[in-house]
Every structure is written in C-alpha cells, then in structure tokens.
Design an enzyme around this catalytic site. Structure first.
Site, PDB file in Angstrom:
ATOM      1  CD  GLN A 173      -3.054   0.558   2.320  1.00  0.00           C
ATOM      2  OE1 GLN A 173      -4.062  -0.098   1.857  1.00  0.00           O
ATOM      3  NE2 GLN A 173      -2.740   1.158   3.303  1.00  0.00           N
ATOM      4  CD  GLU A 215      -2.779   7.072   3.080  1.00  0.00           C
ATOM      5  OE1 GLU A 215      -1.731   7.591   2.977  1.00  0.00           O
ATOM      6  OE2 GLU A 215      -4.292   7.060   3.329  1.00  0.00           O
ATOM      7  CG  ASP A 255       0.565   0.228   5.101  1.00  0.00           C
ATOM      8  OD1 ASP A 255       0.410  -0.669   5.790  1.00  0.00           O
ATOM      9  OD2 ASP A 255      -0.654   0.775   6.016  1.00  0.00           O
ATOM     10  CD  GLU A 299       0.232   0.563   8.781  1.00  0.00           C
ATOM     11  OE1 GLU A 299       1.675   1.976   9.016  1.00  0.00           O
ATOM     12  OE2 GLU A 299      -0.101   0.662   8.826  1.00  0.00           O
ATOM     13  CG  ASP A 326      -3.280  -0.180  10.407  1.00  0.00           C
ATOM     14  OD1 ASP A 326      -4.461   0.481  11.053  1.00  0.00           O
ATOM     15  OD2 ASP A 326      -3.680   0.400   8.869  1.00  0.00           O
ATOM     16  CE  LYS A 351      -5.464   3.273   9.735  1.00  0.00           C
ATOM     17  NZ  LYS A 351      -5.288   2.477   8.857  1.00  0.00           N
ATOM     18  NE  ARG A 380      -8.670   4.488   8.442  1.00  0.00           N
ATOM     19  CZ  ARG A 380      -9.020   3.635   8.713  1.00  0.00           C
ATOM     20  NH1 ARG A 380     -10.158   3.246  10.023  1.00  0.00           N
ATOM     21  NH2 ARG A 380      -9.194   2.202   8.240  1.00  0.00           N
ATOM     22  CB  SER A 381      -7.553   6.210   2.604  1.00  0.00           C
ATOM     23  OG  SER A 381      -8.205   4.984   2.360  1.00  0.00           O
ATOM     24  CE  LYS A 402       1.353   4.973   6.790  1.00  0.00           C
ATOM     25  NZ  LYS A 402       0.087   3.044   6.749  1.00  0.00           N
TER      26      LYS A 402
HETATM   27  P1  PGA Z   1      -7.007   3.540   5.153  1.00  0.00           P
HETATM   28  O1  PGA Z   1      -5.276   3.177   5.214  1.00  0.00           O
HETATM   29  O2  PGA Z   1      -7.507   4.615   6.248  1.00  0.00           O
HETATM   30  O3  PGA Z   1      -7.898   3.395   3.499  1.00  0.00           O
HETATM   31  O4  PGA Z   1      -7.265   1.816   6.117  1.00  0.00           O
HETATM   32  C1  PGA Z   1      -4.964   3.342   6.027  1.00  0.00           C
HETATM   33  C2  PGA Z   1      -3.396   2.696   6.697  1.00  0.00           C
HETATM   34  O5  PGA Z   1      -3.345   1.205   5.439  1.00  0.00           O
HETATM   35  O6  PGA Z   1      -2.229   2.886   7.120  1.00  0.00           O
HETATM   36 ZN    ZN Z   2      -2.013   0.688   7.210  1.00  0.00          ZN
END
Ligand code: PGA
Ligand code: ZN
Length: 441
Positions: A173, A215, A255, A299, A326, A351, A380-381, A402
């Site tokens: 990711q 992101e 990640d 991660e 995560d 988060k 978050r994304s 992050k």
């Molecule tokens: P997400 O990704 O906000 O789409 O869950 C962020 C991450 O995985 O760190």
């Molecule tokens: Zn993550």
C-alpha cells in the site's frame, strides 16, 4: 461553573474521495469531521452508512440523525471537560462492542467535537488539552508543556502508493520516507519534499504521468513489483543528495497492508508476481525486503488474522526494526495487549475512528508508551482538512505520525498544523527509535 455541552449539530459533508462523512459541531465552539478508511480492518469500530441509492449506499444521513436525535438527547447538559465520562456514556448508549448501532462515525464525531470544544473553552491549545487528558494527570502544568515536555512527532511520509489506495498496481500500500536524520520538523518536511521531487522527475523521465493516489503518493505503471517501489524511493533519496538508511538522513518505511492481498480461505498471500505465498513464505519475503532496502518500519507485513506468522516475523526480524500493527490491532487496547503478550508487534497505529472514541484512542497511546511500544498516530485514506490528529500526536507524545504524502490539502492540513505547533513551541523533533519492547531478543 463547568461549562456544559450545548446544542449538538451534525452535517453530511464530503471527504477527500468525495464520499459522504459526518461533521459534528458542538454549538459553543468545537467542530470535528470524521475520516474514513478504504483498507479497513474487520475488527474496527463500525461506521454507519445509509445503503440505498444515494452516493452508492455511502450516505451518512442516518448517522447525522443519530447525532442530532438520540445522542444529543443524552449528552446535552454534560460537563464539557469530562471527556472520559462523555465517551463512556456514548458507548453505553450505543450498547454494542463496535458501535454499529448508532455508528462509530456518529459517536466519534461527537467525541471529537467535544474534545475541541473543551480545549477552546479552557483557552488551551488543543495539543496541551490532549496532553492533560492523555497524562490523566491534573498536575501536568500545561503552560510548561509549551516549552519543555512536548515534541513534534517524526513524520512517516508517503511517496509511492499501491493497493486499494491506487486502484491496483503494486499490491503493497505505501512506501514512505522517515527523515530520521533531520534536525527539526521543518527540515524533515523539506528533505521529504526533495525526495518526492526526485521521484517525480524520475517518473516523468521514464515517460509516465506523475498522477497521485488517495493519499497523494505516486503510483506509476513502472512500479509493478514491491522491489520497484523500494528502489524508486531509495534512489530518490540518493538522487536528492541524501544518505539513505537508519543512520543516515532518510530511511524507508512500508505499509504492506497484507490483509488486502491475503486469501483467508487458502491462507495465501498474492503479491501478483508468482504463486501465492504461504504465511512462512510471506514472512521470508518481508524479511528479504528489510535486508535488501534501508527499511526501519514495517506495517502489516501479515494479515489481521495471522497472529502466529506475525510472531514469527517479529522473532526473525532485526531487533531494531519497528513492526507496526494496523489492521492487526485496530486501535484496540485488548488486541494491543495480546500483541504485546505474543511479541507480535512493537508499534501500534492509532486511528481514532478505528477506536470509536477519543478516550479509547488515548488509552491505546498510553498503554503502548507504558509497555515500551511505539504509538504512531495516523490519518485515514479518506480525510478532510480537519487536523485534530496533529494535536493528538503532539499531546500524547506519540513520537510518530503518518498522514500521507506532501500533496492534497487534506494531508497538508496536518503537516501545516505541526509546522504551526513547531513554530509556537520550539519543541524538538521526536527521534525515531524502535523500542525493544516485551518479547524482543
Ligand atoms: P485506510 O489506510 O485509511 O484506507 O485504512 C491507511 C492505512 O492502512 O494505514
Ligand atoms: Zn495501514
């Protein structure tokens, strides 16, 4: 007299992906807008979506109605500075473990708006208010904090994106840079900007368009395999004139977000570059990346359910590698305890919308720090220009943050808030360090 929560209003607004989300305003002062993930863990607090035809089923009018109806009825009149009491009351009112009845997006909206209201009413910067809550200690002198006790978190800055944030391409990711050698926060951003520019120039020189993902990271077609992403960013560090590595200027972080290319039925990981990998082979592959590239933090190298493989990875990884959970930990104090018991991770992503309330997110930070585990506060994304998590990272002393790349205003809102805090406090940049933590050799 302690000020009370007065009218609570909510509104359906749109996030950085154009998806609906909940914005809550406590009338006297505080406003908070809830973010949303794409690569979500299945054990996260559960956001409420309307279903039906509006916004492809992603509308949040029911969550908005829950805030203005049932939740407002229960919280109006509560003391504004009792965050823990408010969050416990919200949890009781919902009555489910994952807040699915009222919706975690409704509950966190109110929790976050109350946090901001309390800081405003107390006349404190938000980070100082958070520091007081996080320390759970009335004796913390918030006036002193501004000069001595706080640090600006070390940013982990996305450069190349893949997986669910980039609509395919490389399955991992994020490949990120950590400006481990930067003397201060503004310099850390400058260095990351130089690397990002070098990577952009390379993408353009290769004949591709430097378009950005959810992101703000690049996701060029030349990056087909994880190794391509690591090489592109490592070469970007060197190409910008820096020394890549843990003891140098900027190191790499990744990640992997492995839950999202893991088939739970077959127990296999599909990196798209050969046969799907069994857990042991996935452990080997992630260890190879760590050996070959200057990576200081990994991660989600394994899926959210693959506890045994996480423990094996951690056992075999270098002692000074940060192993960050995560999807595995979903900002849940009990899952964090389990990971610490099993030696599965030595860092936890924090988060707030995975946790569902501010109090629970703070509890995870506190528990992690007490156990010698690194909390990394994360966006978050799907985001808005709400920058609350910047203050959360400073106030909790998390040490790392992050929030995506140096592009897109919802990302820069957080980086810019940290620039303002840096300017106002002269706080030092937190040093990057992987904790020994329980279970390490
Ligand atoms: P997400 O990704 O906000 O789409 O869950 C962020 C991450 O995985 O760190
Ligand atoms: Zn993550």
């Amino acid at each position: 007299m302690t000020p009370e929560i007065d009218a609570v209003r909510a509104l359906e607004v749109l996030d950085s992906r154009g998806d609906p989300t909940v914005r809550v305003t406590v009338e006297s002062a505080g406003r908070f807008t809830v973010p949303a993930g794409a690569s979500t863990g299945s054990h996260e607090a559960s956001e409420r979506r309307d279903g039906g035809d509006r916004y492809g089923g992603r509308g949040v009018r029911e969550a908005v109605a829950a805030v203005e109806g049932e939740i407002a009825g229960a919280v109006v009149g509560r003391a504004v500075d009792d965050q823990a009491g408010l969050d416990a009351a919200l949890r009781d009112l919902d009555g489910t473990d994952d807040l699915r009845r009222l919706g975690a997006n409704a509950v966190l909206g109110v929790s976050g708006a109350a946090l901001r209201t309390a800081a405003r009413v107390a006349g404190r910067p938000l980070y100082a208010h958070v520091a007081r809550l996080a320390g759970d200690d009335e004796s913390v002198n918030v006036n002193d904090l501004a000069r001595t006790d706080i640090s600006v978190p070390m940013p982990m800055i996305n450069v190349v994106s893949g997986g669910l944030h980039a609509g395919g391409g490389v399955p991992i990711q994020d490949v990120l840079v950590v400006p481990v050698g930067a003397p201060d926060y503004p310099t850390a951003l400058e260095w990351a900007w130089e690397v990002r520019r070098a990577v952009r120039e390379r993408i353009v020189a290769d004949g591709h368009r430097p378009l950005v993902a959810d992101e703000g990271g690049f996701s060029p077609p030349s990056v087909e395999r994880p190794a391509d992403a690591f090489e592109l960013v490592r070469d970007g560090i060197a190409g910008a004139g820096f020394d890549p590595g843990a003891g140098g200027d900027l190191a790499l972080a990744v990640d992997v977000a492995a839950t999202h290319f893991h088939d739970p039925e077959r127990g296999a990981y599909d990196l798209g570059d050969g046969d799907p990998l069994a857990p042991e082979a996935m452990v080997e592959r992630a260890l190879e990346w760590v050996e070959r590239y200057p990576i200081v933090s990994v991660e989600d190298p394994l899926a959210e359910s693959d506890w045994a493989a996480w423990a094996r990875f951690r056992e075999r990884a270098p002692d000074d590698l940060q192993v960050l959970g995560d999807d595995l930990l979903v900002t849940d104090p009990e899952r964090l305890d389990r990971a610490l018991d099993r030696g599965a991770a030595n860092a936890v992503l924090v988060k707030p919308n995975q946790a569902g309330t501010v109090t629970r997110a703070l509890a995870v930070c506190r528990r992690a720090l007490a156990a010698g585990c690194n909390p990394v506060v994360s966006a978050r994304s799907g985001e808005t220009c709400d920058a609350t998590i910047a203050d959360l990272a400073v106030g909790t002393g998390a040490g790392q943050i992050k929030v995506g790349s140096l592009a897109r205003s919802e990302r820069l809102a957080k980086y810019n808030r940290l620039l303002a805090i840096d300017d106002a406090t002269d706080a030092p940049l937190a040093r990057f360090e992987a904790p020994p933590g329980p279970g390490s050799r």
